[in-house]
Design an enzyme around this catalytic site. Structure first.
Site, PDB file in Angstrom:
ATOM      1  N   GLY A   1     -12.965   4.144  12.361  1.00 14.53           N
ATOM      2  CA  GLY A   1     -13.646   5.445  12.362  1.00 14.53           C
ATOM      3  C   GLY A   1     -12.736   6.509  11.780  1.00 14.53           C
ATOM      4  CB  SER A   2     -12.801  10.165  12.082  1.00 16.32           C
ATOM      5  OG  SER A   2     -12.618  10.331  13.476  1.00 16.32           O
TER       6      SER A   2
ATOM      7  N   GLY B   1      -9.121   7.849  15.798  1.00 16.32           N
ATOM      8  CA  GLY B   1      -8.047   6.853  15.872  1.00 16.32           C
ATOM      9  C   GLY B   1      -6.826   7.371  16.614  1.00 16.32           C
TER      10      GLY B   1
ATOM     11  CD  GLU C   1     -11.147   0.227   8.224  1.00 12.22           C
ATOM     12  OE1 GLU C   1     -11.053   1.303   7.587  1.00 12.22           O
ATOM     13  OE2 GLU C   1     -12.214  -0.391   8.408  1.00 12.22           O
TER      14      GLU C   1
ATOM     15  CB  CYS D   1     -13.058   3.894   5.442  1.00  5.03           C
ATOM     16  SG  CYS D   1     -13.120   2.126   5.391  1.00  5.03           S
TER      17      CYS D   1
HETATM   18  C1  UN1 Z   1     -15.412   0.666   5.844  1.00  4.02           C
HETATM   19  O1  UN1 Z   1     -15.886   1.534   5.130  1.00  4.02           O
HETATM   20  O2  UN1 Z   1     -15.052   0.935   7.033  1.00  4.02           O
HETATM   21  O3  UN1 Z   1     -14.238  -2.603   1.064  1.00  4.02           O
HETATM   22  C2  UN1 Z   1     -15.272  -0.751   5.461  1.00  4.02           C
HETATM   23  C3  UN1 Z   1     -15.349  -2.146   1.372  1.00  4.02           C
HETATM   24  C4  UN1 Z   1     -16.132  -2.894   2.411  1.00  4.02           C
HETATM   25  C5  UN1 Z   1     -15.707  -2.495   3.775  1.00  4.02           C
HETATM   26  C6  UN1 Z   1     -15.594  -1.038   4.034  1.00  4.02           C
HETATM   27  N1  UN1 Z   1     -15.947  -4.293   2.225  1.00  4.02           N
HETATM   28  O4  UN1 Z   1     -15.814  -1.158   0.848  1.00  4.02           O
END
Ligand code: UN1
Length: 507
Positions: free
Chosen positions: A238-239, A243, A260, A294
């Protein structure tokens, strides 16, 4: 529309709390509305404090059994879970698209990620291994082994409501752990569908009920998981702000966290780039999942010699993008997740203008027929100075910042000059530049790509980033080690007791 919901056994009212196939009823309710059309898809009963306690106790009981099941047998069950997801790929992909607003193609791709990680975990089940070392003492042997950890708490975000859970769960299960999942309150129905598909396979294989548990709830449930000493590992996606809270709470009790978090990912476009590749990679990276990955591309760092050419191609491509119902064929971008996300997007645009950014493609809310949910926005591009405060922040929306550079060293410095360090890419056919980018003085991110964009990682690699992106690694490679406890074993098979470091101690 209802077909895929029926097939996935998603009803008007759904329990969001379960151990395996056992579902708890609760009086705390929420509903999940689709950003696609604004309609309520279904209501969800959330976990109370006492549900939480029951789930954790059940998870502890399940762990006592599951950790002793041989890893290849666990792998066989996970292989079947993957097959379950293969069977429901179309329906689950549609639900993901409808509940989060990502395009159907991306929804299907997400289910494929679930399938892929199940295959990976199944193969891993016969490969979990440790090193052997030579002992400094005669007639001694040393080796290390990996044991299951216990309960893994999994906190996931709305943008990958199935895949990120699966990365963590498939690895945790194969490692002999049990999982307790708190999904995003913005995508609870996808979580319920995933839990149902999994529970069906677990029941068939007589796997203990609570190897996989689901705890739909709000932040309070995340806080309980983070503080709970019975949970040795909390994996949170998440953000960066979220985290940090999880990290502090888990560290306070000396637990482990796997984080992550946000990214501020850039693509460097060099004079030797294949501009066609660079264009597709940039546009998919910036507007895929409406800029809510992300790994989304937020910054393009473009060499001055090709800046105008590439800028014009980019603007042209943006004018051709189709924005609309993500379940329909040929749509590039659906809505943002909710109206709060739209607010965040509009505020970032205002701030960018105030700070001196110049928009080449204007943003704004889309209104009228097909856009009634109020969550559809225009993907936009702003020409900026790399140091603007807004450019250094992660805004979870399709806003692309473009900037100019002169030397490759300068481009790398701009790319690294933000607090986040998740994903990065360079577009170049010049070996000197690509290798510099990948070297120890190159990109400081957890992911560094050449001639592909910043998003769309395969599950086989370790996934995660540095700095404010959290430092955790999930998914492929040796990420499984985070889900196990390592033990070093030294065995004396002689009849003397020599001490290490040559210490003498005679009785
Ligand atoms: C995410 O945005 O938390 O690499 C994961 C990617 C995807 C996973 C993103 N396989 O864009």
């Amino acid at each position: 529309m209802q077909d895929f919901l029926n097939t996935l056994k998603i009803n008007e009212t759904n329990s969001g709390v379960s151990t395996g196939s056992h579902w708890f009823s609760s009086s705390i309710n929420t509903s999940s509305a689709s950003p696609v059309d604004g309609k309520t898809i279904g209501t969800v009963q959330l976990a109370s404090g006492s549900d939480y306690e029951t789930i954790i106790q059940e998870a502890q009981k399940a762990f006592a059994i599951w950790r002793s099941v041989p890893a290849p047998k666990r792998g066989d069950v996970i292989r079947q879970v993957g097959d379950g997801f293969r069977r429901y790929k179309k329906e689950l992909g549609s639900l993901i698209s409808y509940e989060t607003g990502k395009s159907l193609q991306e929804g299907l791709g997400e289910v494929q990620e679930v399938i892929d990680i199940c295959d990976f975990a199944s193969g891993l089940s016969r490969q979990i291994s440790g090193l052997t070392m030579h002992s400094e003492r005669p007639l001694h042997r040393m080796y290390e082994q990996y044991h299951p950890l216990g309960i893994v708490g999994i906190i996931t975000a709305f943008n990958f409501p199935a895949a990120v859970w699966a990365w963590n769960s498939a690895l945790a299960w194969v490692c002999g752990d049990v999982t307790v999942w708190k999904p995003s309150p913005k995508a609870p129905l996808t979580a319920i569908a995933c839990q149902k598909i999994t529970a069906e396979i677990f029941t068939l294989n007589q796997v203990p009920e609570a190897v996989s548990s689901l705890l739909c709830g709000n932040n309070d449930i995340g806080e309980l998981l983070s503080r709970d000493t019975r949970i040795p590992l909390v994996s949170a996606t998440g953000s960066t702000a979220m985290g940090r809270k999880v990290a502090v709470a888990v560290a306070q009790r000396l637990g482990r966290s796997l984080l992550e978090l946000g990214g501020n990912n850039a693509i460097i476009i060099t004079p030797d780039a294949d501009l066609q590749l660079a264009l597709t990679a940039s546009v998919f990276g910036a507007v895929g999942t409406a800029g809510q990955r992300c790994t989304s591309t937020r910054r393009l760092i473009i060499h001055s010699s090709i800046y105008d050419t590439f800028k014009n191609q980019l603007v042209k491509a943006y004018h051709q993008l189709k924005i609309g119902n993500p379940l329909e064929h040929g749509i590039h971008m659906g809505p943002l997740i909710d109206k709060a996300a739209v607010e965040g997007y509009l505020t970032a645009i205002d701030r960018c203008k105030e700070e001196g950014g110049a928009f080449l493609v204007e943003g704004g809310l889309l209104e009228g027929y097909g856009y009634e949910s109020g969550c559809y926005v225009k993907p936009c591009i702003a020409e900026v100075n790399p140091d603007l405060p807004i450019v250094r922040e992660e805004t979870f929306a399709p806003i692309l910042y473009i900037m100019k550079y002169e030397t490759i060293e300068e481009a790398i410095a701009i790319q690294n000059g933000v607090s986040q360090g998740l994903s990065s890419a360079i577009m170049s056919t010049n070996l000197r530049e690509t290798e510099l980018f990948l070297s120890s003085v190159g990109s400081d991110c957890g992911i560094a790509n050449v001639n592909i964009g910043t998003s769309g990682a395969e599950i086989g690699g370790a996934f995660g980033g540095e700095k404010d992106s959290g430092g955790g690694r999930e998914s492929g490679s040796d990420s499984w080690k985070a889900y196990m406890r390592r033990q070093t074993n030294t065995i004396n098979f002689g009849n003397q007791l020599p001490l290490a470091q040559g210490i003498k101690f005679d009785l």
